[in-house]
Design a protein around this motif. Structure first.
Motif, mmCIF file in Angstrom:
data_model
loop_
_atom_site.group_PDB
_atom_site.id
_atom_site.type_symbol
_atom_site.label_atom_id
_atom_site.label_comp_id
_atom_site.label_asym_id
_atom_site.label_seq_id
_atom_site.Cartn_x
_atom_site.Cartn_y
_atom_site.Cartn_z
ATOM 1 N N LEU A 23 24.617 35.054 23.009
ATOM 2 C CA LEU A 23 24.677 34.205 24.197
ATOM 3 C C LEU A 23 25.756 33.140 24.046
ATOM 4 C CD1 LEU A 23 20.815 33.846 24.575
ATOM 5 C CD2 LEU A 23 22.305 35.414 25.824
ATOM 6 N N GLU A 24 25.384 32.025 23.473
ATOM 7 C CA GLU A 24 26.310 30.898 23.293
ATOM 8 C C GLU A 24 26.492 30.698 21.800
ATOM 9 O OE1 GLU A 24 28.900 28.152 23.489
ATOM 10 O OE2 GLU A 24 28.214 29.094 25.330
ATOM 11 N N GLY A 25 27.403 31.424 21.234
ATOM 12 C CA GLY A 25 27.514 31.501 19.791
ATOM 13 C C GLY A 25 27.930 30.255 19.064
ATOM 14 N N GLU A 26 28.954 29.551 19.551
ATOM 15 C CA GLU A 26 29.500 28.437 18.786
ATOM 16 C C GLU A 26 28.466 27.363 18.506
ATOM 17 O OE1 GLU A 26 30.973 29.592 21.619
ATOM 18 O OE2 GLU A 26 32.778 30.513 20.820
ATOM 19 N N SER A 27 27.771 26.930 19.544
ATOM 20 C CA SER A 27 26.785 25.859 19.373
ATOM 21 C C SER A 27 25.663 26.277 18.435
ATOM 22 C CB SER A 27 26.193 25.467 20.726
ATOM 23 O OG SER A 27 27.200 25.019 21.589
ATOM 24 N N VAL A 28 25.209 27.505 18.572
ATOM 25 C CA VAL A 28 24.120 28.004 17.731
ATOM 26 C C VAL A 28 24.541 28.054 16.275
ATOM 27 C CG1 VAL A 28 22.705 30.056 17.248
ATOM 28 C CG2 VAL A 28 23.035 29.304 19.600
ATOM 29 N N VAL A 29 25.740 28.529 16.016
ATOM 30 C CA VAL A 29 26.203 28.663 14.636
ATOM 31 C C VAL A 29 26.491 27.300 14.012
ATOM 32 C CG1 VAL A 29 27.955 29.704 13.149
ATOM 33 C CG2 VAL A 29 27.026 31.002 15.062
ATOM 34 N N VAL A 30 27.035 26.382 14.775
ATOM 35 C CA VAL A 30 27.252 25.020 14.269
ATOM 36 C C VAL A 30 25.905 24.382 13.929
ATOM 37 C CG1 VAL A 30 28.030 22.698 14.903
ATOM 38 C CG2 VAL A 30 29.486 24.665 15.375
ATOM 39 N N LEU A 31 24.946 24.538 14.803
ATOM 40 C CA LEU A 31 23.594 24.024 14.556
ATOM 41 C C LEU A 31 23.010 24.634 13.285
ATOM 42 C CD1 LEU A 31 20.917 22.597 15.431
ATOM 43 C CD2 LEU A 31 20.470 24.609 16.815
ATOM 44 N N ALA A 32 23.169 25.931 13.125
ATOM 45 C CA ALA A 32 22.649 26.595 11.929
ATOM 46 C C ALA A 32 23.364 26.125 10.668
ATOM 47 C CB ALA A 32 22.771 28.106 12.081
ATOM 48 N N GLY A 33 24.675 25.875 10.769
ATOM 49 C CA GLY A 33 25.409 25.334 9.621
ATOM 50 C C GLY A 33 24.885 23.967 9.221
ATOM 51 N N PHE A 34 24.571 23.144 10.235
ATOM 52 C CA PHE A 34 23.984 21.832 9.965
ATOM 53 C C PHE A 34 22.627 21.987 9.276
ATOM 54 C CE2 PHE A 34 21.157 18.373 11.142
ATOM 55 C CZ PHE A 34 21.879 17.265 10.714
ATOM 56 N N LEU A 35 21.803 22.915 9.780
ATOM 57 C CA LEU A 35 20.484 23.141 9.168
ATOM 58 C C LEU A 35 20.611 23.686 7.744
ATOM 59 C CD1 LEU A 35 18.530 24.538 12.243
ATOM 60 C CD2 LEU A 35 18.325 22.266 11.193
ATOM 61 N N ALA A 36 21.697 24.407 7.477
ATOM 62 C CA ALA A 36 21.950 24.864 6.105
ATOM 63 C C ALA A 36 22.264 23.671 5.204
ATOM 64 C CB ALA A 36 23.098 25.867 6.086
#
Length: 187
Positions: A23-36
């Motif tokens: 769907l909206e990849g950039e925001s999701v992946v940035v969020l996941a990187g932060f959670l990492a």
């Protein structure tokens, strides 16, 4: 820290990354990187799931364009103004377009369909799509991770999973908004 929410993120966070890249990849992946960075997810796993979702989504759209050129969905995508622009770029720079597709605002969905309709071979698209998906997943995951370090240095160690999620969502939304505004301005 809410152990239920924490466990939910640990158990299903990577699957959310995989689905979110459709769907909206950039925001999701940035969020996941932060959670990492906050140690709720593992960065290499985030990168792997971001790669897999992004790669699979573009492969699916490519094959929809290739196989169902006259289908109602593909005809609707072909009718979008961005489609003609995408097709012109594909004809001029096929390899560069495939590699840059994920970073081009407004062409993320129509681009793979345009490539499917074009003369680009499926094997060529597969190889270049894999390379582009790796670059994209690593860049946006690392961006979220780096923002985690910056936020932590500014605010100190974040406590509580709710706080981490709120900050991560705000960062993801801000980066997504900035990306879209920048891309619209360049248009």
């Amino acid at each position: 820290m809410n152990p239920t929410l924490h466990q939910f993120i640990v158990d299903y966070g990577l699957w959310a990354v995989l689905a979110g890249t459709f769907l909206e990849g950039e925001s999701v992946v940035v969020l996941a990187g932060f959670l990492a960075h906050q140690r709720l997810l593992h960065l290499p796993d985030v990168m792997l799931f971001a790669f897999a979702g992004s790669f699979a989504a573009d492969q699916l759209l490519f094959y929809l364009g290739r196989r169902y050129r006259d289908n109602r969905y593909v005809r609707r995508v072909r009718g979008q103004p961005a489609f003609a622009k995408a097709l012109a770029l594909v004809d001029r720079y096929p390899h560069g377009f495939i590699l840059a597709l994920r970073f081009l605002y407004g062409l993320r969905t129509v681009g793979p369909v345009a490539l499917g309709v074009s003369r680009v071979s499926p094997l060529r698209f597969l190889a270049l799509n894999a390379i582009a998906a790796v670059i994209w997943a690593v860049c946006f995951s690392a961006l979220g991770y780096a923002f985690g370090q910056t936020i932590e240095s500014l605010l100190g160690r974040l406590h509580g999973v709710e706080t981490k999620l709120a900050v991560a969502a705000a960062i993801g939304a801000a980066i997504g908004l900035a990306y879209h505004l920048y891309a619209r301005r360049r248009k």
